[in-house]
Write an enzyme that holds these catalytic residues in place. Structure first.
Site, PDB file in Angstrom:
ATOM      1  N   THR A  49       2.756   7.127  -4.242  1.00 48.32           N
ATOM      2  CA  THR A  49       3.190   5.830  -4.752  1.00 48.32           C
ATOM      3  C   THR A  49       3.155   5.781  -6.280  1.00 48.32           C
ATOM      4  O   THR A  49       2.373   6.511  -6.911  1.00 48.32           O
ATOM      5  CB  THR A  49       2.253   4.732  -4.185  1.00 48.32           C
ATOM      6  OG1 THR A  49       2.417   3.533  -4.918  1.00 48.32           O
ATOM      7  CG2 THR A  49       0.785   5.127  -4.301  1.00 48.32           C
ATOM      8  N   GLU A  82       1.883   3.394  -7.750  1.00 51.62           N
ATOM      9  CA  GLU A  82       0.702   2.597  -8.112  1.00 51.62           C
ATOM     10  C   GLU A  82      -0.406   3.447  -8.721  1.00 51.62           C
ATOM     11  O   GLU A  82      -1.317   2.919  -9.359  1.00 51.62           O
ATOM     12  CB  GLU A  82       0.199   1.814  -6.893  1.00 51.62           C
ATOM     13  CG  GLU A  82       1.299   0.941  -6.328  1.00 51.62           C
ATOM     14  CD  GLU A  82       0.846  -0.122  -5.338  1.00 51.62           C
ATOM     15  OE1 GLU A  82      -0.329  -0.496  -5.369  1.00 51.62           O
ATOM     16  OE2 GLU A  82       1.691  -0.555  -4.542  1.00 51.62           O
ATOM     17  N   ASN A 136       8.849  -0.177  -1.447  1.00 51.39           N
ATOM     18  CA  ASN A 136       9.941  -0.110  -0.467  1.00 51.39           C
ATOM     19  C   ASN A 136      10.098  -1.449   0.250  1.00 51.39           C
ATOM     20  O   ASN A 136       9.141  -2.224   0.349  1.00 51.39           O
ATOM     21  CB  ASN A 136       9.622   0.929   0.618  1.00 51.39           C
ATOM     22  CG  ASN A 136       9.773   2.370   0.166  1.00 51.39           C
ATOM     23  OD1 ASN A 136      10.139   3.227   0.949  1.00 51.39           O
ATOM     24  ND2 ASN A 136       9.492   2.665  -1.099  1.00 51.39           N
ATOM     25  N   PRO A 189      -7.371 -10.033  -7.002  1.00 47.31           N
ATOM     26  CA  PRO A 189      -8.232  -9.459  -8.050  1.00 47.31           C
ATOM     27  C   PRO A 189      -7.668  -8.135  -8.564  1.00 47.31           C
ATOM     28  O   PRO A 189      -7.216  -7.307  -7.776  1.00 47.31           O
ATOM     29  CB  PRO A 189      -9.575  -9.216  -7.339  1.00 47.31           C
ATOM     30  CG  PRO A 189      -9.474  -9.808  -5.984  1.00 47.31           C
ATOM     31  CD  PRO A 189      -8.029 -10.131  -5.693  1.00 47.31           C
ATOM     32  N   TYR A 229       1.113 -15.141  -5.236  1.00 47.73           N
ATOM     33  CA  TYR A 229      -0.147 -14.924  -5.948  1.00 47.73           C
ATOM     34  C   TYR A 229       0.019 -15.256  -7.437  1.00 47.73           C
ATOM     35  O   TYR A 229       0.980 -14.802  -8.085  1.00 47.73           O
ATOM     36  CB  TYR A 229      -0.583 -13.462  -5.855  1.00 47.73           C
ATOM     37  CG  TYR A 229      -0.901 -12.941  -4.469  1.00 47.73           C
ATOM     38  CD1 TYR A 229      -1.106 -13.796  -3.384  1.00 47.73           C
ATOM     39  CD2 TYR A 229      -1.001 -11.568  -4.237  1.00 47.73           C
ATOM     40  CE1 TYR A 229      -1.408 -13.295  -2.122  1.00 47.73           C
ATOM     41  CE2 TYR A 229      -1.302 -11.054  -2.988  1.00 47.73           C
ATOM     42  CZ  TYR A 229      -1.498 -11.932  -1.928  1.00 47.73           C
ATOM     43  OH  TYR A 229      -1.786 -11.421  -0.685  1.00 47.73           O
ATOM     44  N   ILE A 265       7.596   3.469   6.596  1.00 46.75           N
ATOM     45  CA  ILE A 265       8.479   4.465   5.984  1.00 46.75           C
ATOM     46  C   ILE A 265       8.624   5.667   6.906  1.00 46.75           C
ATOM     47  O   ILE A 265       9.727   6.206   7.090  1.00 46.75           O
ATOM     48  CB  ILE A 265       7.949   4.895   4.600  1.00 46.75           C
ATOM     49  CG1 ILE A 265       7.830   3.675   3.683  1.00 46.75           C
ATOM     50  CG2 ILE A 265       8.878   5.936   3.966  1.00 46.75           C
ATOM     51  CD1 ILE A 265       7.132   3.937   2.359  1.00 46.75           C
ATOM     52  N   ARG A 295       7.643  -5.808  -9.665  1.00 46.20           N
ATOM     53  CA  ARG A 295       7.679  -4.602  -8.841  1.00 46.20           C
ATOM     54  C   ARG A 295       9.100  -4.035  -8.921  1.00 46.20           C
ATOM     55  O   ARG A 295      10.050  -4.754  -9.229  1.00 46.20           O
ATOM     56  CB  ARG A 295       7.317  -4.909  -7.375  1.00 46.20           C
ATOM     57  CG  ARG A 295       5.874  -5.436  -7.186  1.00 46.20           C
ATOM     58  CD  ARG A 295       4.877  -4.358  -7.499  1.00 46.20           C
ATOM     59  NE  ARG A 295       3.477  -4.746  -7.302  1.00 46.20           N
ATOM     60  CZ  ARG A 295       2.674  -5.198  -8.279  1.00 46.20           C
ATOM     61  NH1 ARG A 295       3.129  -5.374  -9.506  1.00 46.20           N
ATOM     62  NH2 ARG A 295       1.399  -5.464  -8.028  1.00 46.20           N
ATOM     63  N   SER A 340      -4.764   2.371  -4.663  1.00 46.92           N
ATOM     64  CA  SER A 340      -4.101   3.308  -5.579  1.00 46.92           C
ATOM     65  C   SER A 340      -5.056   4.415  -6.018  1.00 46.92           C
ATOM     66  O   SER A 340      -4.632   5.562  -6.221  1.00 46.92           O
ATOM     67  CB  SER A 340      -3.497   2.576  -6.779  1.00 46.92           C
ATOM     68  OG  SER A 340      -4.452   1.815  -7.465  1.00 46.92           O
TER      69      SER A 340
END
Ligand code: NAD
Ligand code: TYD
Length: 358
Positions: A133, A135, A189, A292, A216, A12, A223, A160
């Site tokens: 973020t 997150e 992004n 996880p 996964y 970014i 997202r 996060s």
């Protein structure tokens, strides 16, 4: 006038520096440690531009940061530098604590000392913009409303959690010391110069190499995707007009399950660079063990930045993802360059030994 950017050789940050220099006359001092994720090739287009001052170093190095602030007298500091990959934070959280928390703290201390010593007009105009973020807010249920700026912090991964800690430090430096901060919390992004450890570039690169496309779990995690240049325009707008001490969530109302993203990438590659055997790339999809603590859904409510600052993304997901796939097809040298020994070691650690090409 000058701005100081940390992490401006990453995904970014480098897009931001390129776009900034294309749109403004102001010099950018770009401080980057050049970890595996930092790449000066991203900045080749501005290599000879005297308005781009690249400094190889650590944003946690207080002597270096103090000297850069004293020399260049920036009117703003924008903090992009971070360890940014969730999977790496699961394998080794230490670097994330060190960089994202301690590094941001050291930077804040330097910036605070610089800012208090400025003359009143410069002090009033100064900004510290922290790039964060979505997150930090944790995971949403299927029908929960999207994250607003007042959503409670519930970080679930070491990545996060370390970003959340840095956000709290930035907030505290405003409340305690009056440092004029701005924080942006953006969704996922995608776009040019995205390191191929993250979902979209990994799928583009693996597909062409005839390798499995690792999804996964059930691939139904959601997202909220934003084209990187739209994130950069949001940061420019917040720097220009954001209210001091405020947080702005940045997103493009583009929620998509991972499997849909992978199917879209495969379909674009089928169109733009068909497999030599004529079969669809989606045949390479492989379901692998889930991450996880995998967050199920992120979604950004972007009404504040839209309504208060008039920001809107320029790209739809369809236009942005097409540009992105085309960029990777047009830049095989960039891809080859980042696929160092370290990159191959990471793939082996995360996904097991590379399988034979299909
Ligand atoms: P990136 O991993 O691609 O780049 C990080 C950059 O920071 C690299 O150039 C690296 O060399 C540099 N860096 C790392 N440690 C440093 C240090 N100690 N000193 C100086 N430079 C250092 O990350 P990115 O995807 O470009 O993310 C940039 C910022 O945006 C991060 O703060 C991240 O948390 C945030 N963010 C990312 C996303 C995303 O989808 N990628 C979304 C929202 C927010
Ligand atoms: P990623 O690009 O790592 O971003 P983040 O974890 O910060 O959202 O991953 C995006 C989503 O894609 C996430 O739900 C994990 C998933 N994913 C896969 O299914 N396979 C992969 O190989 C990778 C890297 C990610």
């Amino acid at each position: 006038m000058t701005i100081l950017v940390t992490g401006g050789a990453g995904f970014i940050g480098s897009n931001f520096v390129l776009d900034w220099l294309a749109a403004s006359h102001e010099t950018v001092v770009n401080l980057d440690k050049l970890t595996y994720a930092g790449n000066l090739h991203n900045l080749a287009a501005v290599a000879g531009d005297p308005r781009h001052v690249f400094v190889h170093g650590d944003f946690g190095d207080t002597a270096l940061v103090n000297s850069l602030l004293a020399t260049h007298q920036p009117r703003a500091v924008l903090n992009f530098a971070a360890e940014s990959h969730v999977d790496r934070s699961i394998h080794g959280p230490g670097d994330f604590i060190h960089t994202n928390i301690v590094g941001t703290f050291n930077l804040l201390e330097c910036v605070r000392a610089y800012w208090v010593a400025l003359a009143a007009p410069e002090q009033a105009g100064f900004r510290f913009l922290h790039v964060s973020t979505d997150e930090v807010y944790g995971s949403l249920g299927k029908s929960d409303p999207a994250f607003t700026e007042t959503h409670k912090y519930e970080p679930n991964s070491p990545y996060s959690a370390s970003k959340a800690a840095s956000d709290h430090l930035v907030r505290a430096y405003h409340h305690t010391y009056g440092l004029p901060v701005l924080t942006t919390n953006c969704s996922n992004n995608y776009g040019p110069y995205h390191f191929p450890e993250k979902l979209i570039p990994l799928m583009i690169v693996n597909a062409q190499a005839g390798k499995p496309l690792p999804v996964y779990g059930d691939g139904q995690q959601i997202r909220d995707w934003l084209y990187v240049k739209d994130h950069c325009s949001a940061i420019r707008r917040v720097l220009e007009a954001g209210a001091v001490g405020e947080v702005y969530n940045v997103g493009g109302w583009n929620e998509k399950p991972n499997l849909d993203i992978v199917h879209t990438v495969c379909a674009l590659l089928d169109e733009l660079k068909p497999r030599p055997d004529g079969k669809p790339y989606r045949e390479q999809i492989t379901y692998v063990t889930d991450r996880p603590g995998h967050d199920r859904r992120y979604a950004i409510d972007a009404r504040k930045i839209e309504q208060q600052l008039g920001w809107r993304p320029a790209e739809t997901f369809d236009s942005g993802i097409r540009k992105t796939v085309q960029w990777y097809l047009d830049n095989p040298d960039w891809v080859a360059n980042v696929q160092s020994g370290g990159y191959r070691e990471w793939l082996a650690k995360q996904y097991g030994e590379p399988k034979n090409p299909i």
